[in-house]
Design a protein around this motif. Structure first.
Motif, PDB file in Angstrom:
ATOM      1  N   UNK A  10       0.844  -1.193   0.000  1.00 51.21           N
ATOM      2  CA  UNK A  10       0.000   0.000   0.000  1.00 51.21           C
ATOM      3  C   UNK A  10       0.880   1.243   0.000  1.00 51.21           C
ATOM      4  N   UNK A  11       0.641   2.122  -0.971  1.00 60.28           N
ATOM      5  CA  UNK A  11       1.233   3.458  -0.968  1.00 60.28           C
ATOM      6  C   UNK A  11       0.166   4.412  -0.445  1.00 60.28           C
ATOM      7  N   UNK A  12       0.416   5.031   0.689  1.00 55.66           N
ATOM      8  CA  UNK A  12      -0.538   5.949   1.307  1.00 55.66           C
ATOM      9  C   UNK A  12      -0.046   7.374   1.085  1.00 55.66           C
ATOM     10  N   UNK A  13      -0.860   8.171   0.380  1.00 55.66           N
ATOM     11  CA  UNK A  13      -0.499   9.547   0.040  1.00 55.66           C
ATOM     12  C   UNK A  13      -1.503  10.481   0.705  1.00 55.66           C
ATOM     13  N   UNK A  14      -1.003  11.493   1.401  1.00 52.34           N
ATOM     14  CA  UNK A  14      -1.888  12.395   2.141  1.00 52.34           C
ATOM     15  C   UNK A  14      -1.532  13.848   1.890  1.00 52.34           C
TER      16      UNK A  14
ATOM     17  N   UNK B 139      -5.799   2.661  -8.041  1.00 55.25           N
ATOM     18  CA  UNK B 139      -5.608   4.073  -7.698  1.00 55.25           C
ATOM     19  C   UNK B 139      -6.926   4.639  -7.182  1.00 55.25           C
ATOM     20  N   UNK B 140      -6.989   4.813  -5.871  1.00 54.29           N
ATOM     21  CA  UNK B 140      -8.194   5.299  -5.214  1.00 54.29           C
ATOM     22  C   UNK B 140      -7.875   6.558  -4.416  1.00 54.29           C
TER      23      UNK B 140
ATOM     24  N   UNK C 120      -1.856  -4.462  -5.530  1.00 55.17           N
ATOM     25  CA  UNK C 120      -1.396  -3.368  -4.678  1.00 55.17           C
ATOM     26  C   UNK C 120      -2.381  -2.210  -4.790  1.00 55.17           C
ATOM     27  N   UNK C 121      -2.283  -1.272  -3.833  1.00 54.48           N
ATOM     28  CA  UNK C 121      -3.205  -0.132  -3.801  1.00 54.48           C
ATOM     29  C   UNK C 121      -2.427   1.143  -3.508  1.00 54.48           C
ATOM     30  N   UNK C 122      -2.751   2.197  -4.256  1.00 53.01           N
ATOM     31  CA  UNK C 122      -2.315   3.554  -3.922  1.00 53.01           C
ATOM     32  C   UNK C 122      -3.553   4.298  -3.438  1.00 53.01           C
ATOM     33  N   UNK C 123      -3.549   4.685  -2.171  1.00 50.42           N
ATOM     34  CA  UNK C 123      -4.695   5.352  -1.547  1.00 50.42           C
ATOM     35  C   UNK C 123      -4.308   6.782  -1.210  1.00 50.42           C
ATOM     36  N   UNK C 124      -5.138   7.734  -1.659  1.00 43.42           N
ATOM     37  CA  UNK C 124      -4.841   9.154  -1.464  1.00 43.42           C
ATOM     38  C   UNK C 124      -5.943   9.795  -0.636  1.00 43.42           C
ATOM     39  N   UNK C 125      -5.547  10.592   0.348  1.00 42.39           N
ATOM     40  CA  UNK C 125      -6.494  11.348   1.171  1.00 42.39           C
ATOM     41  C   UNK C 125      -6.112  12.813   1.153  1.00 42.39           C
ATOM     42  N   UNK C 126      -7.123  13.668   1.169  1.00 46.31           N
ATOM     43  CA  UNK C 126      -6.873  15.098   1.152  1.00 46.31           C
ATOM     44  C   UNK C 126      -6.401  15.621   2.491  1.00 46.31           C
TER      45      UNK C 126
ATOM     46  N   UNK D 290      -7.637   3.098   5.256  1.00 48.20           N
ATOM     47  CA  UNK D 290      -6.548   2.128   5.219  1.00 48.20           C
ATOM     48  C   UNK D 290      -7.022   0.756   5.688  1.00 48.20           C
ATOM     49  N   UNK D 291      -7.875   0.717   6.697  1.00 48.66           N
ATOM     50  CA  UNK D 291      -8.393  -0.568   7.178  1.00 48.66           C
ATOM     51  C   UNK D 291      -9.205  -1.277   6.099  1.00 48.66           C
ATOM     52  N   UNK D 292     -10.033  -0.530   5.368  1.00 51.02           N
ATOM     53  CA  UNK D 292     -10.805  -1.135   4.282  1.00 51.02           C
ATOM     54  C   UNK D 292      -9.888  -1.688   3.196  1.00 51.02           C
ATOM     55  N   UNK D 293      -8.854  -0.935   2.857  1.00 47.10           N
ATOM     56  CA  UNK D 293      -7.907  -1.390   1.834  1.00 47.10           C
ATOM     57  C   UNK D 293      -7.172  -2.646   2.300  1.00 47.10           C
ATOM     58  N   UNK D 294      -6.708  -2.647   3.534  1.00 44.58           N
ATOM     59  CA  UNK D 294      -5.983  -3.810   4.047  1.00 44.58           C
ATOM     60  C   UNK D 294      -6.879  -5.045   4.095  1.00 44.58           C
TER      61      UNK D 294
END
Length: 238
Positions: free
Chosen positions: A75-79, A163-164, A184-190, A228-232
């Motif tokens: 998981x790539x977590x982008x904030x 890409x979500x 894999x997942x890249x998850x982005x939050x504002x 992140x919990x939903x993605x995991x």
């Protein structure tokens, strides 16, 4: 502290008075000479540490190393860059849950002063990541980076990943219902004030689908943990 995370897998290590974990070992765990505790080396093996000497200002450990624990989830977590106190929470909790990379970005509604915080300039952020790994009983810590723009951060995301991006106001569906079609997942939050129009256009242009967590507006740290919990869970990591 479920594990004492050390910089390297050496045969011996001395905790000195400037390490706050010394007081935890002496005052909370109350270890004595001959007692053992779980240890790990950053991105390396786990093992056992045996107390060989203990004093008011130092604890000497003899270390025996075992296997390396499983790697973190892909998981790539982008904030969007949050205020420092929020960033501290996210650094620790995201590391505990498990991410491969943690990227903070200056997006449209971010306060530029946040990037100049001593959290980043002094390296303080590393301590919060370490605490997260120690809580999770793992040695793996994510790559952490602060990017000057959202575009720079999005360019670093795994190109083969789903890409979500989470958004309250223009979501095209819910994250809970999204189908995982990649390993894999890249998850982005504002950021704490959300996305602006140019941010959303940039996200869509980079191939990110805007998804929601429901109608309630969540704090950034809450949305991070829920998303992140939903993605995991979708990746089979929870």
């Amino acid at each position: 502290m479920n594990l004492l995370l050390l910089p390297e897998a050496k045969p011996h290590h001395t905790l000195s008075a400037n390490d706050p974990r010394l007081e935890h070992i002496r005052g909370v765990l109350r270890l004595q000479v001959g007692d053992q505790l779980d240890v790990g080396a950053v991105n390396g093996p786990r093992g056992k540490g045996t107390v060989r000497a203990i004093a008011d200002d130092a604890v000497e450990l003899e270390l025996a190393w075992g296997p390396v624990p499983p790697p973190p989830p892909p998981v790539d977590l982008i904030l969007g860059l949050p205020r420092p106190n929020t960033a501290k929470k996210i650094l620790q909790e995201a590391t505990t849950l498990g991410v491969r990379r943690l990227i903070f970005a200056q997006s449209g509604k971010c306060d530029p002063a946040y990037a100049r915080s001593s959290l980043w300039s002094s390296g303080e952020w590393q301590g919060h990541v370490r605490l997260g790994a120690e809580q999770a009983f793992t040695t793996h810590v994510p790559e952490v980076e602060v990017c000057p723009s959202l575009g720079d951060a999005l360019a670093k995301a795994d190109r083969s990943a789903m890409r979500w991006a989470l958004d309250v106001y223009e979501a095209e569906g819910s994250l809970s219902a999204a189908m995982l079609e990649a390993p894999a997942v890249a998850l982005v939050l504002g950021p704490e004030r959300g996305w602006n129009g140019p941010d959303r256009r940039e996200l869509r242009a980079a191939g990110f689908t805007l998804l929601g967590l429901g109608e309630r507006v969540l704090r950034q740290e809450t949305a991070t943990l829920v998303g992140l919990s939903l993605v995991l869970a979708k990746l089979g990591a929870l």
